[in-house]
Scaffold this motif. Structure first.
Motif, PDB file in Angstrom:
ATOM      1  N   ILE A   1       0.853  -1.202   0.000  1.00  0.00           N
ATOM      2  CA  ILE A   1       0.000   0.000   0.000  1.00  0.00           C
ATOM      3  C   ILE A   1       0.888   1.251   0.000  1.00  0.00           C
ATOM      4  O   ILE A   1       1.893   1.307   0.712  1.00  0.00           O
ATOM      5  CB  ILE A   1      -0.919  -0.010   1.248  1.00  0.00           C
ATOM      6  CG1 ILE A   1      -1.829  -1.238   1.172  1.00  0.00           C
ATOM      7  CG2 ILE A   1      -1.745   1.275   1.341  1.00  0.00           C
ATOM      8  CD1 ILE A   1      -2.027  -1.929   2.473  1.00  0.00           C
TER       9      ILE A   1
ATOM     10  N   LEU B   1      -8.634  -3.477   3.477  1.00  0.00           N
ATOM     11  CA  LEU B   1      -8.370  -2.307   2.625  1.00  0.00           C
ATOM     12  C   LEU B   1      -9.465  -1.248   2.782  1.00  0.00           C
ATOM     13  O   LEU B   1      -9.174  -0.041   2.778  1.00  0.00           O
ATOM     14  CB  LEU B   1      -8.267  -2.741   1.152  1.00  0.00           C
ATOM     15  CG  LEU B   1      -6.928  -3.372   0.770  1.00  0.00           C
ATOM     16  CD1 LEU B   1      -7.018  -3.993  -0.621  1.00  0.00           C
ATOM     17  CD2 LEU B   1      -5.786  -2.347   0.820  1.00  0.00           C
TER      18      LEU B   1
ATOM     19  N   SER C   1      -8.598   2.458   4.003  1.00  0.00           N
ATOM     20  CA  SER C   1      -8.847   3.640   3.154  1.00  0.00           C
ATOM     21  C   SER C   1      -9.881   4.570   3.778  1.00  0.00           C
ATOM     22  O   SER C   1      -9.934   5.754   3.453  1.00  0.00           O
ATOM     23  CB  SER C   1      -9.264   3.222   1.744  1.00  0.00           C
ATOM     24  OG  SER C   1     -10.355   2.355   1.814  1.00  0.00           O
TER      25      SER C   1
ATOM     26  N   VAL D   1      -5.221   6.566   0.851  1.00  0.00           N
ATOM     27  CA  VAL D   1      -4.457   5.525   0.143  1.00  0.00           C
ATOM     28  C   VAL D   1      -4.287   5.955  -1.320  1.00  0.00           C
ATOM     29  O   VAL D   1      -5.265   6.229  -2.012  1.00  0.00           O
ATOM     30  CB  VAL D   1      -5.181   4.162   0.231  1.00  0.00           C
ATOM     31  CG1 VAL D   1      -4.501   3.123  -0.654  1.00  0.00           C
ATOM     32  CG2 VAL D   1      -5.214   3.692   1.692  1.00  0.00           C
TER      33      VAL D   1
ATOM     34  N   PHE E   1      -2.548   0.526  -4.218  1.00  0.00           N
ATOM     35  CA  PHE E   1      -2.382  -0.740  -3.479  1.00  0.00           C
ATOM     36  C   PHE E   1      -2.279  -1.909  -4.460  1.00  0.00           C
ATOM     37  O   PHE E   1      -2.662  -1.803  -5.631  1.00  0.00           O
ATOM     38  CB  PHE E   1      -3.531  -0.976  -2.496  1.00  0.00           C
ATOM     39  CG  PHE E   1      -4.827  -1.346  -3.162  1.00  0.00           C
ATOM     40  CD1 PHE E   1      -5.735  -0.374  -3.544  1.00  0.00           C
ATOM     41  CD2 PHE E   1      -5.141  -2.689  -3.412  1.00  0.00           C
ATOM     42  CE1 PHE E   1      -6.925  -0.710  -4.164  1.00  0.00           C
ATOM     43  CE2 PHE E   1      -6.331  -3.023  -4.019  1.00  0.00           C
ATOM     44  CZ  PHE E   1      -7.232  -2.035  -4.407  1.00  0.00           C
TER      45      PHE E   1
END
Lengths: 315, 258
Positions: free
Chosen positions: A239, A282, A286, A291, A294
């Motif tokens: 990430i 994820l 986020s 982010v 990724f």
């Protein structure tokens, strides 16, 4: 019900030498369904070649039950040999004969009429790029080229069961790709292929089912995905953040990562669980941090292989 | 492939064809197979026949030598076949052959058939050289018998040395074994000289030597003058020896990798 062309149960092969006994194969069991590609994987000395030698009638087992095409390789060796074609580990060739004669002699010794050989040979020669060396003696070829001739020979025949021992070793990438493609075609035709390899990429691309062996014993078995899930059930996530994530260690601690590294706004983390778990992680990440990018990758077969034979991380 | 489509005679012929292609790929081997024994016969026959004042065993030395050289020629073929096995094993093709749709007996039979074919050529060369160059008086009525007996002398040595080459895996060890057997069998036999006046221990060993049996039979067929009973006994011993060597070769082939 269709009997599998290859059946192995509790196979044991012991070699007795001056230094004592070596159990090269120690209780292997597997079945290979018709038309499938079955891979025997393992490190050197795992017992793959010994198993293949038993299946191809070269060696007798110490104990166990083995059937190839429904026949016992020890008592009905000739019947087994009528159903198989084998590529052994050595770079076997008729060294003093031309490449063309290598093909002719091979087909002849398999009872194939000359007209069939003449009809099939041009296609095999073209596919394997052997046109320019047809009249050269095998002894004058490079090792890779000799291996190519050795493997190409089996494509002259219609043997229903093929045994390939490290068949692509020593080949250049182009020849290797051609061989793998042809092996896949063979399986699609309903023929059965048993191969040994140490090349995990090859096994992952080719095999319907794999058996990982170590010290003569089975340590993992199944289709490639299930072996990977079972023996290396981690996902690796990479990430990239837009800004420094505050309180990241505390956030990650809730997910119990197998490992994690963070530097220059880049996080690499390994998590146990399914892809859905990774998606949830994820989503939560986020929602809290910005982010930028990724990437998610699952463990490779090589990871699973190393885990299975006890050479993986932490073992 | 059905068994009917690839019957035993075709399997044996395919192995013999492979051997023929293999041996004919090198003219040095052909020279060794076909001309070397003829060189022995001509050199020793022409040379010693003129040196020896008295005839041997009622004929010229060339006549005496011909049956022995015919048997030695077959033995030479067997030696070459056993060495070819080392070449095949070293490059892996021997074990690949053992995965082909052949019985082990087909495998042996094909190689023997090749040796018999080469033996036939060799015998023709030797008999022609003996008759036309050395003036050996072999009657036309005995020629066919001599030719067949020369071929019959081949299988025992072929099976024996083939089995030994499978079992003795190291080339240097086999070279020692083969030299001892080849030279020992030749020298303690009636190939080059009559053994009747040799010491008793020598004769005892010579009579146990299969080479003696086949040389005696060939000599009896070519020139007569030998006891039928003794020849029958030697023929029986030779047949039994051949059968034993075949079984040994077959067993060796079945356990080649054990």
């Amino acid at each position: 019900m269709d009997t599998p062309p290859v059946v192995v149960r509790d196979l044991v092969r012991v070699f007795r030498g001056k230094t004592g006994e070596i159990r090269a194969v120690d209780g292997l069991s597997f079945e290979v369904p018709r038309g499938s590609l079955f891979g025997l994987l393992g490190p050197n000395g795992a017992g793959k070649t010994t198993s293949l030698r038993i299946l191809t009638t070269l060696l007798a087992p110490t104990s166990g039950f083995v059937r190839v095409a429904g026949f016992d390789p020890v008592r009905e060796g000739f019947a087994v040999r009528r159903s198989i074609a084998a590529v052994l580990q050595d770079n076997a060739s008729e060294q003093f004969l031309s490449v063309k004669d290598n093909f002719r002699v091979y087909a002849r010794l398999h009872g194939q009429p000359s007209e069939d050989t003449d009809r099939r040979l041009p296609a095999v020669v073209e596919r394997f790029g052997l046109g320019e060396v047809l009249s050269e003696k095998a002894a004058d070829l490079s090792i890779g080229m000799r291996r190519r001739v050795q493997v190409a020979k089996i494509f002259l025949l219609d043997s229903p069961i093929l045994f390939l021992d490290e068949a692509t070793t020593g080949m250049d990438p182009l020849a290797k790709r051609e061989v793998l493609e042809r092996i896949r075609e063979i399986a699609r035709e309903g023929r059965t292929v048993v191969l040994t390899t140490q090349n995990m990429d090859e096994a992952e691309r080719l095999c319907d089912e794999i058996l990982i062996v170590a010290h003569g014993r089975a340590v993992a078995r199944g289709d490639v995905d299930s072996v990977k899930r079972l023996h290396a059930p981690t996902l690796e996530l990479r990430i990239v953040f837009d800004e420094d994530p505050q309180g990241l260690p505390e956030f990650l601690a809730d997910y119990h990562p197998a490992s994690q590294t963070f530097a220059d706004r880049r996080l690499t983390i390994r998590l146990s669980g399914s892809r859905r778990d990774a998606a949830n992680f994820l989503a939560a990440l986020s929602a809290r941090y910005r982010v930028a990018d990724f990437e998610v990758s699952s463990a490779s077969l090589e990871d699973a292989f190393l885990e299975a034979i006890g050479e993986g991380d932490g073992k | 492939m059905s068994a009917a489509a690839f019957p035993p005679w075709r399997r044996v012929a395919a192995v013999a064809e492979r051997e023929t292609r293999f041996r004919f790929s090198n003219f040095g081997w052909l020279f060794w197979d076909l001309c070397y024994p003829a060189g022995y016969l001509l050199a020793l026959g022409a040379g010693l026949s003129h040196l020896l004042v008295a005839d041997i065993a009622g004929g010229s030395y060339s006549s005496f030598l011909l049956p022995g050289i015919l048997v030695m020629a077959g033995q030479t073929l067997a030696v070459n076949s056993s060495w070819a096995l080392f070449t095949d094993r070293d490059n892996g093709i021997f074990f690949e052959h053992l995965t082909y749709p052949l019985t082990r007996a087909n495998f042996l039979g094909g190689r023997l058939l090749f040796n018999l074919g080469m033996g036939a050529l060799q015998s023709l060369v030797l008999i022609a050289a003996a008759i036309f160059v050395l003036r050996v008086p072999v009657g036309p009525g005995r020629l066919a018998g001599l030719f067949v007996a020369a071929l019959a002398a081949i299988p025992l040595w072929f099976f024996f040395l083939f089995a030994a080459a499978i079992r003795i895996r190291r080339m240097d060890a086999y070279a020692t074994f083969q030299n001892i057997v080849f030279l020992g069998a030749l020298l303690i036999s009636p190939v080059f000289y009559p053994i009747d006046r040799m010491p008793s221990w020598f004769r005892a060993v010579a009579y146990a030597n299969p080479l003696t049996w086949s040389v005696d039979i060939l000599r009896g067929i070519a020139f007569g003058g030998m006891h039928v009973r003794r020849l029958a006994l030697e023929a029986g011993a030779y047949a039994a020896g051949t059968a034993a060597a075949f079984v040994w070769a077959l067993r060796s082939l079945r356990t080649a990798l054990r």
